[in-house]
Design an enzyme around this catalytic site. Structure first.
Site, PDB file in Angstrom:
ATOM      1  N   SER A 249      -2.063  -0.951  -4.073  1.00 46.32           N
ATOM      2  CA  SER A 249      -2.705   0.631  -4.368  1.00 46.32           C
ATOM      3  C   SER A 249      -2.050   1.418  -3.638  1.00 46.32           C
ATOM      4  O   SER A 249      -1.143   1.127  -2.417  1.00 46.32           O
ATOM      5  CB  SER A 249      -4.360   0.351  -4.293  1.00 46.32           C
ATOM      6  OG  SER A 249      -4.436   0.391  -2.968  1.00 46.32           O
TER       7      SER A 249
ATOM      8  N   GLU B 190       0.972  -0.985   0.020  1.00 44.58           N
ATOM      9  CA  GLU B 190      -0.124   0.162  -0.022  1.00 44.58           C
ATOM     10  C   GLU B 190       0.789   1.041   0.166  1.00 44.58           C
ATOM     11  O   GLU B 190       2.117   1.377   0.878  1.00 44.58           O
ATOM     12  CB  GLU B 190      -0.996   0.037   1.018  1.00 44.58           C
ATOM     13  CG  GLU B 190      -0.209  -0.262   2.518  1.00 44.58           C
ATOM     14  CD  GLU B 190      -1.547  -0.556   3.678  1.00 44.58           C
ATOM     15  OE1 GLU B 190      -2.822  -0.489   3.327  1.00 44.58           O
ATOM     16  OE2 GLU B 190      -1.046  -0.228   4.837  1.00 44.58           O
ATOM     17  N   CYS B 191       0.470   1.988  -0.789  1.00 43.66           N
ATOM     18  CA  CYS B 191       1.227   3.292  -1.066  1.00 43.66           C
ATOM     19  C   CYS B 191       2.780   3.203  -1.561  1.00 43.66           C
ATOM     20  O   CYS B 191       2.875   2.567  -2.451  1.00 43.66           O
ATOM     21  CB  CYS B 191       0.911   4.448   0.159  1.00 43.66           C
ATOM     22  SG  CYS B 191       1.209   6.014  -0.103  1.00 43.66           S
ATOM     23  N   GLY B 192       3.748   3.543  -0.220  1.00 40.32           N
ATOM     24  CA  GLY B 192       5.042   3.181  -0.760  1.00 40.32           C
ATOM     25  C   GLY B 192       5.442   1.770  -1.075  1.00 40.32           C
ATOM     26  O   GLY B 192       6.266   1.487  -1.963  1.00 40.32           O
TER      27      GLY B 192
ATOM     28  N   TYR C 111       3.252  -0.433  -2.503  1.00 41.33           N
ATOM     29  CA  TYR C 111       2.833  -0.425  -3.954  1.00 41.33           C
ATOM     30  C   TYR C 111       3.719   0.349  -5.020  1.00 41.33           C
ATOM     31  O   TYR C 111       4.043  -0.430  -6.006  1.00 41.33           O
ATOM     32  CB  TYR C 111       1.610   0.737  -4.088  1.00 41.33           C
ATOM     33  CG  TYR C 111       1.030   0.635  -5.474  1.00 41.33           C
ATOM     34  CD1 TYR C 111       0.572  -0.497  -6.348  1.00 41.33           C
ATOM     35  CD2 TYR C 111       0.609   1.819  -5.888  1.00 41.33           C
ATOM     36  CE1 TYR C 111      -0.018  -0.213  -7.296  1.00 41.33           C
ATOM     37  CE2 TYR C 111      -0.016   2.074  -7.001  1.00 41.33           C
ATOM     38  CZ  TYR C 111      -0.403   1.099  -7.783  1.00 41.33           C
ATOM     39  OH  TYR C 111      -0.891   0.806  -8.910  1.00 41.33           O
TER      40      TYR C 111
END
Length: 436
Positions: free
Chosen positions: A429, A326-328, A330
């Site tokens: 994501s 998730e985020c980083g 991802y």
């Protein structure tokens, strides 16, 4: 029930975190078991709460968490605690446009659990007019009660007298004051405060805040203001783990995992096994799922790109076991990451994503996601709620439906299109999962 209170403010940057940490540390010095909580989707402040109190802090979010999860997390906060000190985010009433009680605003949490509000007033640009702001906050929402104010950034004894004169006119108790002092600020970077684990003199800073609280705040009055927490009494729930033995990336590049997820997974019997990509460690082959949280991979892209043990081990793990970023996380699962200087670094290549931090653009807000296909996060059609807060951008086109993770909207139902990617056992994501 364990008493609690909410430290809030009329707006952001009023000094809520400073006052909250000062109170937590000072009350802990008195021998109280203080439990921290943060209203809304913030993953940095809870780590500071934990440093101040010695206990993991949790997030409470009236929009992103269904009632059962919200009350389950609140119940966690009260376990083995003498006092819950919750910190607001943004302004006391700031949230999305929604029906009362599910706006994500701090006031929803105070109202749901019966916690009095201690209002932090930044009086650096005002005197008696600060009372009008406090009066407006007290009158705006009849569900909540403001127990008193703590003044922040007071310039002088005369300034304090002028502010208190206005507050005395409306009958608002002043519970204390902190003088203007630039040295009280914690170091910041683009997502907010520098992480607690990276603030080398954090204990000394917290002790100094506690000294100031003991000198400038009526701690007895603060304790007297707290009220017994009222749980509504319905069913409670905690998050389900993505596996029985979960490899979780944990270091300066990967640290943004919401505490209620971690605690909920453990309560469900899962074992979390930490590993450090920056130390070139790979997820353990004896784990059955891998989670790459957000963090600051853009600050460590060069190190991650050359961490061959981590990258090869991650690729091998992903061949037959689920991996979610998730985020980083991802970004690291993608093909490449461009840093702020414009240098492109190869990443794991497990998802068809190229990201850049060079052209910074803020992406911020709740995301309501419906899974396109079944994966480690749930069955096809499952509804997830999360939050985005990042400055990176995708250089690649939006995903086709056959490789997209979810269909997303914002908090008010405005379509955001297809979000995230999936490829085999790998998903990712930009939004941080809060509930699902």
């Amino acid at each position: 029930m364990t008493p609690g209170l909410l430290v809030a403010a009329p707006r952001s940057s009023s000094g809520k975190t400073t006052v909250t940490l000062a109170l937590m540390r000072a009350l802990r010095r008195r021998g109280l078991r203080v439990q921290g909580a943060k209203c809304g989707p913030d993953y940095i402040d809870p780590a500071f709460h934990q440093a101040a109190t010695g206990a993991p802090s949790v997030n409470l979010d009236s929009f992103a968490m269904p009632d059962a999860l919200l009350d389950g997390v609140a119940d966690l906060a009260m376990t083995d605690a003498d006092l819950v000190v919750a910190e607001g985010s943004m302004g006391l009433f700031d949230g999305i446009v929604a029906q009362e009680g599910v706006t994500g605003a701090n006031a929803d949490i105070a109202a749901r659990y019966g916690w009095p509000v201690i209002l932090v007033l930044d009086v650096s640009g005002s005197a008696q007019s600060a009372a009008a702001v406090a009066l407006g906050c007290a009158a705006y929402d009849p569900r909540i009660r403001i127990a008193g104010v703590i003044l922040n950034k007071v310039a002088s004894a005369r300034h304090r007298r002028l502010v208190e004169a206005g507050l005395s006119r409306i009958g608002m108790p002043v519970l204390g004051a902190l003088m203007r002092d630039a040295g009280l600020s914690l170091p910041e970077r683009h997502l907010g405060l520098v992480q607690a684990r990276e603030t080398g003199d954090l204990d000394a800073r917290l002790d100094r805040l506690a000294d100031l609280a003991e000198a400038g705040i009526d701690l007895d009055a603060v304790l007297a203001a707290a009220a017994s927490t009222g749980l509504p009494g319905g069913p409670t729930a905690l998050p389900r783990p993505p596996g029985q033995r979960i490899a979780v990336a944990s270091d300066a590049a990967f640290s943004f995992l919401y505490p209620h997820l971690e605690i909920g997974w453990r309560r469900a019997g899962a074992e979390l096994v930490a590993f450090s990509p920056l130390a070139d460690e790979a997820p353990g082959s004896d784990c059955d799922a891998c989670w790459l949280p957000g963090g600051y991979p853009e600050l460590h892209a060069g190190t991650l790109a050359t961490a061959q043990g981590f990258l090869d081990g991650l690729r091998a793990f992903a061949k037959d076991k689920p991996v979610h970023g998730e985020c980083g996380g991802y970004m690291v699962l993608g093909r490449s990451l461009e840093d702020a200087e414009g240098v492109t670094h190869p990443m794991a290549g497990l998802l068809p994503v190229e990201t850049s931090y060079r052209a910074r653009r803020l992406h911020l807000g709740y995301r309501v996601a419906t899974l396109v296909a079944g994966c480690v996060l749930g069955e096809a059609g499952a509804r997830l709620v999360g939050h985005e807060f990042h400055y990176a951008s995708e250089l690649t086109d939006a995903p086709a439906r056959e490789i997209a993770l979810a269909e997303a909207t914002d908090a008010e139902g405005v379509p955001r299109g297809l979000a995230g990617h999936r490829d085999g056992h790998v998903t990712g994501s930009f939004f941080h999962l809060i509930s699902g």
